[in-house]
Motif scaffolding. Sequence first.
Motif, PDB file in Angstrom:
ATOM      1  N   ASP A   1       5.277  -3.179  13.840  1.00 19.02           N
ATOM      2  CA  ASP A   1       5.231  -3.397  12.393  1.00 19.02           C
ATOM      3  C   ASP A   1       3.992  -2.716  11.835  1.00 19.02           C
ATOM      4  O   ASP A   1       3.087  -2.307  12.580  1.00 19.02           O
ATOM      5  CB  ASP A   1       5.199  -4.889  12.068  1.00 19.02           C
ATOM      6  CG  ASP A   1       5.728  -5.207  10.669  1.00 19.02           C
ATOM      7  OD1 ASP A   1       6.083  -4.259   9.933  1.00 19.02           O
ATOM      8  OD2 ASP A   1       5.804  -6.395  10.310  1.00 19.02           O
ATOM      9  N   GLY A   2       3.953  -2.607  10.508  1.00 19.76           N
ATOM     10  CA  GLY A   2       2.795  -2.056   9.825  1.00 19.76           C
ATOM     11  C   GLY A   2       2.441  -2.920   8.631  1.00 19.76           C
ATOM     12  O   GLY A   2       3.264  -3.696   8.120  1.00 19.76           O
ATOM     13  N   ILE A   3       1.202  -2.788   8.190  1.00 19.22           N
ATOM     14  CA  ILE A   3       0.720  -3.535   7.031  1.00 19.22           C
ATOM     15  C   ILE A   3      -0.419  -2.731   6.426  1.00 19.22           C
ATOM     16  O   ILE A   3      -1.115  -1.986   7.135  1.00 19.22           O
ATOM     17  CB  ILE A   3       0.259  -4.954   7.439  1.00 19.22           C
ATOM     18  CG1 ILE A   3       0.072  -5.856   6.237  1.00 19.22           C
ATOM     19  CG2 ILE A   3      -1.005  -4.912   8.286  1.00 19.22           C
ATOM     20  CD1 ILE A   3      -0.103  -7.339   6.596  1.00 19.22           C
ATOM     21  N   SER A   4      -0.597  -2.840   5.114  1.00 20.44           N
ATOM     22  CA  SER A   4      -1.670  -2.096   4.451  1.00 20.44           C
ATOM     23  C   SER A   4      -2.453  -3.009   3.533  1.00 20.44           C
ATOM     24  O   SER A   4      -1.971  -4.075   3.116  1.00 20.44           O
ATOM     25  CB  SER A   4      -1.104  -0.917   3.664  1.00 20.44           C
ATOM     26  OG  SER A   4      -0.323  -1.366   2.575  1.00 20.44           O
ATOM     27  N   PHE A   5      -3.668  -2.568   3.199  1.00 20.54           N
ATOM     28  CA  PHE A   5      -4.577  -3.351   2.372  1.00 20.54           C
ATOM     29  C   PHE A   5      -5.118  -2.456   1.265  1.00 20.54           C
ATOM     30  O   PHE A   5      -6.040  -1.663   1.488  1.00 20.54           O
ATOM     31  CB  PHE A   5      -5.705  -3.930   3.225  1.00 20.54           C
ATOM     32  CG  PHE A   5      -5.196  -4.757   4.374  1.00 20.54           C
ATOM     33  CD1 PHE A   5      -4.687  -6.025   4.165  1.00 20.54           C
ATOM     34  CD2 PHE A   5      -5.184  -4.246   5.661  1.00 20.54           C
ATOM     35  CE1 PHE A   5      -4.187  -6.778   5.207  1.00 20.54           C
ATOM     36  CE2 PHE A   5      -4.690  -4.991   6.716  1.00 20.54           C
ATOM     37  CZ  PHE A   5      -4.187  -6.257   6.479  1.00 20.54           C
ATOM     38  N   PRO A   6      -4.550  -2.553   0.052  1.00 22.53           N
ATOM     39  CA  PRO A   6      -4.981  -1.678  -1.040  1.00 22.53           C
ATOM     40  C   PRO A   6      -6.456  -1.817  -1.364  1.00 22.53           C
ATOM     41  O   PRO A   6      -7.072  -0.866  -1.870  1.00 22.53           O
ATOM     42  CB  PRO A   6      -4.106  -2.131  -2.213  1.00 22.53           C
ATOM     43  CG  PRO A   6      -2.912  -2.755  -1.579  1.00 22.53           C
ATOM     44  CD  PRO A   6      -3.412  -3.402  -0.331  1.00 22.53           C
ATOM     45  N   GLU A   7      -7.034  -2.991  -1.102  1.00 24.15           N
ATOM     46  CA  GLU A   7      -8.463  -3.203  -1.406  1.00 24.15           C
ATOM     47  C   GLU A   7      -9.359  -2.212  -0.666  1.00 24.15           C
ATOM     48  O   GLU A   7     -10.410  -1.816  -1.160  1.00 24.15           O
ATOM     49  CB  GLU A   7      -8.891  -4.625  -1.037  1.00 24.15           C
ATOM     50  CG  GLU A   7      -8.182  -5.711  -1.814  1.00 24.15           C
ATOM     51  CD  GLU A   7      -6.948  -6.240  -1.111  1.00 24.15           C
ATOM     52  OE1 GLU A   7      -6.583  -7.395  -1.374  1.00 24.15           O
ATOM     53  OE2 GLU A   7      -6.356  -5.505  -0.287  1.00 24.15           O
ATOM     54  N   THR A   8      -8.941  -1.840   0.534  1.00 21.96           N
ATOM     55  CA  THR A   8      -9.767  -0.965   1.371  1.00 21.96           C
ATOM     56  C   THR A   8      -9.107   0.373   1.671  1.00 21.96           C
ATOM     57  O   THR A   8      -9.784   1.287   2.167  1.00 21.96           O
ATOM     58  CB  THR A   8     -10.080  -1.653   2.713  1.00 21.96           C
ATOM     59  OG1 THR A   8      -8.849  -1.866   3.428  1.00 21.96           O
ATOM     60  CG2 THR A   8     -10.761  -2.993   2.492  1.00 21.96           C
ATOM     61  N   GLY A   9      -7.801   0.499   1.406  1.00 20.60           N
ATOM     62  CA  GLY A   9      -7.088   1.714   1.758  1.00 20.60           C
ATOM     63  C   GLY A   9      -6.720   1.789   3.228  1.00 20.60           C
ATOM     64  O   GLY A   9      -6.224   2.822   3.698  1.00 20.60           O
TER      65      GLY A   9
END
Length: 368
Positions: free
Chosen positions: A144-152
């Motif tokens: 799976d993958g996940i992202s965090f817009p706060e840090t890129g």
Amino acid sequence: MKRRTFLGSIAATGVGAAIAPGLIAPATAQAATWKKRVTGADLDTNSRWQVAGTDLGIPYVLENGSIGYLFGDTFNTPWPEQPNNDWRSPVMLRSAIHPGAAGGIVFDSAAKVAGNGRAPEIMHNGHNGIGIDGLWEVTVIPNDGISFPETGRQLVSYMSIENWNSAGPNGPQWKSRYAGLAYTDNGNDFVRTNLKWFNSGDNLDPFQMWTMQRDGDWVYVFSVRSGRQDGPMMLRRVPWERMFSPEAYEGWGWNGSNWGWGRPCSPILNGRFGEPSVRRLEDGTWAMAYLNCATGNIVTRTAAGPDQVWTGEKVQVTFAQEPALYGGFIHPWSTKAANGLHLMVSKWTRDPAGHSTAYHVSQYAGSL
């Protein structure tokens, strides 16, 4: 190169998976329908990025709001056995097209590629050799993958495969050596960290195949054993900023009288699970999909929250629709509307002599 044995044909026995008490419900009739094939030697995934034979296609939201699709063992040939097949894993294609569009999913780019060209693997892979950590590694398979817009930053959970041929009660099944996390801060080059959740020698560790979903300050991690074997599904949570701190992961457990966080994990479900896929939909509904390896069907469940009671299984795709199917990964832009569920479904078929006849990913649309 030896490859994992998929259980779609074995699963035609129709023996039901064991479900946790209180969660038993009759399975409904099939709900999803085939929309399109999205990978193959005859498609632009091959002509543009040399992604012909491949599987999985796990969709997750990138930090820029578009969707990344994680593929497993990938080849520039229609299936794995052919010579000069340019074996890679994992590979990522991207798309900003909504899966509900008339034409379905259309990929527009590949990770680590400027425009068109060969899509390379996005992280180190030992490829039947000694990996970067000094341990034998057959291949690296994304979960799976996940992202965090706060840090890129983006994270990918993966399995380091020890072998495809471990014996087990349900026949040959693969064994992961450990589950790990890799990250990128530029959207392309994923670095495998030193974090390892090691499998047990008997291949029974229930924290090997992860699916991850953020909700507020927490990331919820659902996990099962490797190899699509009988066992429990576990639930943990971790603050999103502390995913690299193993001590920050809290288990969801039963103490004999009630459920609570910060305890040793208790099974939230029991069954013969393929890779789980969990997504929180826009309306707050939590949706789960997986291959029920006892029935051979891809099924879904829903819940009001990650630590709430999950509904009974709803059959979405059957082994009769897609022989030798597996996967069933939920697109994060899915909804509860009619035909608002979008699944990525893999197929790997062989003839009686064991030669591959299909190895690709299709998009299915259904309803929760």
